[in-house]
Scaffold this motif. Structure first.
Motif, PDB file in Angstrom:
ATOM      1  N   TRP A  12       0.799  -1.220   0.000  1.00  0.00           N
ATOM      2  CA  TRP A  12       0.000   0.000   0.000  1.00  0.00           C
ATOM      3  C   TRP A  12       0.835   1.275   0.000  1.00  0.00           C
ATOM      4  O   TRP A  12       0.405   2.312  -0.500  1.00  0.00           O
ATOM      5  CB  TRP A  12      -0.924   0.029   1.216  1.00  0.00           C
ATOM      6  CG  TRP A  12      -2.195  -0.715   1.021  1.00  0.00           C
ATOM      7  CD1 TRP A  12      -2.563  -1.889   1.630  1.00  0.00           C
ATOM      8  CD2 TRP A  12      -3.271  -0.377   0.150  1.00  0.00           C
ATOM      9  NE1 TRP A  12      -3.792  -2.295   1.190  1.00  0.00           N
ATOM     10  CE2 TRP A  12      -4.253  -1.368   0.280  1.00  0.00           C
ATOM     11  CE3 TRP A  12      -3.505   0.682  -0.732  1.00  0.00           C
ATOM     12  CZ2 TRP A  12      -5.444  -1.345  -0.425  1.00  0.00           C
ATOM     13  CZ3 TRP A  12      -4.696   0.708  -1.442  1.00  0.00           C
ATOM     14  CH2 TRP A  12      -5.648  -0.297  -1.284  1.00  0.00           C
ATOM     15  N   THR A  40      -5.074   4.492   7.687  1.00  0.00           N
ATOM     16  CA  THR A  40      -6.488   4.656   7.381  1.00  0.00           C
ATOM     17  C   THR A  40      -6.670   4.644   5.868  1.00  0.00           C
ATOM     18  O   THR A  40      -5.705   4.804   5.110  1.00  0.00           O
ATOM     19  CB  THR A  40      -7.020   5.982   7.929  1.00  0.00           C
ATOM     20  OG1 THR A  40      -6.367   7.071   7.247  1.00  0.00           O
ATOM     21  CG2 THR A  40      -6.754   6.107   9.429  1.00  0.00           C
ATOM     22  N   TRP A  41      -7.918   4.501   5.422  1.00  0.00           N
ATOM     23  CA  TRP A  41      -8.172   4.521   3.978  1.00  0.00           C
ATOM     24  C   TRP A  41      -7.839   5.871   3.377  1.00  0.00           C
ATOM     25  O   TRP A  41      -7.403   5.970   2.240  1.00  0.00           O
ATOM     26  CB  TRP A  41      -9.634   4.149   3.702  1.00  0.00           C
ATOM     27  CG  TRP A  41      -9.792   2.673   3.632  1.00  0.00           C
ATOM     28  CD1 TRP A  41     -10.460   1.869   4.513  1.00  0.00           C
ATOM     29  CD2 TRP A  41      -9.218   1.805   2.673  1.00  0.00           C
ATOM     30  NE1 TRP A  41     -10.331   0.552   4.156  1.00  0.00           N
ATOM     31  CE2 TRP A  41      -9.572   0.482   3.024  1.00  0.00           C
ATOM     32  CE3 TRP A  41      -8.417   1.997   1.550  1.00  0.00           C
ATOM     33  CZ2 TRP A  41      -9.173  -0.618   2.281  1.00  0.00           C
ATOM     34  CZ3 TRP A  41      -8.026   0.894   0.812  1.00  0.00           C
ATOM     35  CH2 TRP A  41      -8.398  -0.392   1.184  1.00  0.00           C
ATOM     36  N   GLN A  42      -8.002   6.936   4.157  1.00  0.00           N
ATOM     37  CA  GLN A  42      -7.650   8.261   3.643  1.00  0.00           C
ATOM     38  C   GLN A  42      -6.145   8.354   3.396  1.00  0.00           C
ATOM     39  O   GLN A  42      -5.714   8.886   2.374  1.00  0.00           O
ATOM     40  CB  GLN A  42      -8.078   9.347   4.625  1.00  0.00           C
ATOM     41  CG  GLN A  42      -7.761  10.763   4.129  1.00  0.00           C
ATOM     42  CD  GLN A  42      -8.257  11.835   5.070  1.00  0.00           C
ATOM     43  OE1 GLN A  42      -8.884  11.551   6.082  1.00  0.00           O
ATOM     44  NE2 GLN A  42      -7.974  13.075   4.744  1.00  0.00           N
ATOM     45  N   LYS A  44      -4.096   5.847   2.759  1.00  0.00           N
ATOM     46  CA  LYS A  44      -3.773   4.995   1.619  1.00  0.00           C
ATOM     47  C   LYS A  44      -4.136   5.687   0.311  1.00  0.00           C
ATOM     48  O   LYS A  44      -3.378   5.653  -0.664  1.00  0.00           O
ATOM     49  CB  LYS A  44      -4.511   3.668   1.738  1.00  0.00           C
ATOM     50  CG  LYS A  44      -4.001   2.771   2.865  1.00  0.00           C
ATOM     51  CD  LYS A  44      -4.830   1.517   2.979  1.00  0.00           C
ATOM     52  CE  LYS A  44      -4.314   0.611   4.091  1.00  0.00           C
ATOM     53  NZ  LYS A  44      -5.120  -0.623   4.232  1.00  0.00           N
ATOM     54  N   GLY A 140     -10.815   7.573  -3.743  1.00  0.00           N
ATOM     55  CA  GLY A 140     -11.530   8.194  -2.634  1.00  0.00           C
ATOM     56  C   GLY A 140     -12.732   9.008  -3.046  1.00  0.00           C
ATOM     57  O   GLY A 140     -13.228   9.816  -2.258  1.00  0.00           O
ATOM     58  N   GLY A 160     -10.589   2.815  -2.624  1.00  0.00           N
ATOM     59  CA  GLY A 160     -11.344   3.494  -1.580  1.00  0.00           C
ATOM     60  C   GLY A 160     -12.559   4.264  -2.069  1.00  0.00           C
ATOM     61  O   GLY A 160     -13.132   5.060  -1.333  1.00  0.00           O
ATOM     62  N   GLY A 180     -10.321  -1.801  -1.346  1.00  0.00           N
ATOM     63  CA  GLY A 180     -10.893  -0.943  -0.319  1.00  0.00           C
ATOM     64  C   GLY A 180     -12.153  -0.219  -0.726  1.00  0.00           C
ATOM     65  O   GLY A 180     -12.668   0.602   0.032  1.00  0.00           O
ATOM     66  N   GLU A 200      -9.835  -6.308   0.052  1.00  0.00           N
ATOM     67  CA  GLU A 200     -10.413  -5.444   1.079  1.00  0.00           C
ATOM     68  C   GLU A 200     -11.608  -4.637   0.566  1.00  0.00           C
ATOM     69  O   GLU A 200     -12.070  -3.721   1.241  1.00  0.00           O
ATOM     70  CB  GLU A 200      -9.361  -4.498   1.673  1.00  0.00           C
ATOM     71  CG  GLU A 200      -8.197  -5.232   2.334  1.00  0.00           C
ATOM     72  CD  GLU A 200      -7.198  -4.283   2.952  1.00  0.00           C
ATOM     73  OE1 GLU A 200      -7.581  -3.471   3.810  1.00  0.00           O
ATOM     74  OE2 GLU A 200      -6.020  -4.344   2.567  1.00  0.00           O
TER      75      GLU A 200
END
Length: 230
Positions: A12, A40-42, A44, A140, A160, A180, A200
């Motif tokens: 990642w 956190t996903w943010q 990543k 995101g 994400g 994600g 994920e």
């Protein structure tokens, strides 16, 4: 002759920008000791965006001496200009940049945004049916409750991304990076996800009848799903 710069990911948070022709490293690599497991996903998603920026910032390879093509940054366009052009009938926009813009609940059917930079954009409830979005960066982004039937997102970076409740019937998601991603209650009936990265990703409640899925997913589910090798 020209070459292209590619992003090579180890995990990642560890990536290198290399010359596709001679595989020489072009810029310094980045590394986090735990491989991003505690991120956190943010965080990543931000690392993915950083990699894109460095890829576009590489201009040439000192090893093979070739200039790099296809790595120019996307052209920034104001949201008002983009919408005005669309309403006047323009559909093809190419490599534009609309990072973090709010485009919720608008109609953009059949728009062509190949390789555009839409990281973090809000398209909640928007209509993008039959849109051409191959290679687009939507890291995101929020596409929850959006209409993306028969849209082409092949090769898109969707790390994400929020697709909760999104309609993706018959959509092409071939070779996408969906790690994600939130696909809760998404309608993926007849969608093509061959070659997609889905680590994920959350598919709770998703509708997947007739969808073509990567083997790691198709082998664990019922016969209403199809393996990409069938």
């Amino acid at each position: 002759m020209t070459a292209t710069a590619h992003i090579v990911w180890q995990d990642w948070t560890h990536f290198q920008i290399v010359c596709f022709s001679c595989h020489q490293r072009l810029v310094n690599s980045h590394w986090s000791g735990d491989g991003g497991r505690s991120w956190t996903w943010q965080q990543k998603a931000e690392m993915r965006i950083l990699a894109r920026v460095q890829q576009h910032g590489a201009h040439g390879c000192d090893c093979c001496g070739r200039p790099l093509s296809g790595n120019l940054p996307a052209r920034t366009m104001w949201t008002t200009e983009f919408l005005r052009r669309y309403q006047r009938g323009q559909r093809q926009f190419g490599r534009i940049e609309l990072v973090g813009e709010h485009l919720g609940a608008i109609q953009l059917d059949r728009v062509q945004l190949g390789n555009a930079n839409l990281n973090g954009v809000n398209l909640n409830g928007a209509s993008l049916q039959e849109a051409k979005l191959s290679g687009v960066a939507l890291i995101g982004a929020d596409l929850s409750q959006a209409q993306l039937s028969r849209a082409d997102l092949s090769g898109a970076d969707l790390v994400g991304t929020n697709f909760q409740g999104t309609v993706l019937r018959g959509a092409k998601l071939i070779g996408t990076d969906l790690r994600g991603a939130n696909l809760h209650w998404a309608d993926l009936e007849g969608a093509q996800l061959c070659g997609a990265l889905v680590d994920e990703a959350s598919l709770r409640g998703a509708r997947l009848q007739g969808a073509s899925l990567p083997d790691e997913l198709a082998s664990t589910e019922n016969s209403s799903w199809n393996s990409c090798h069938e």
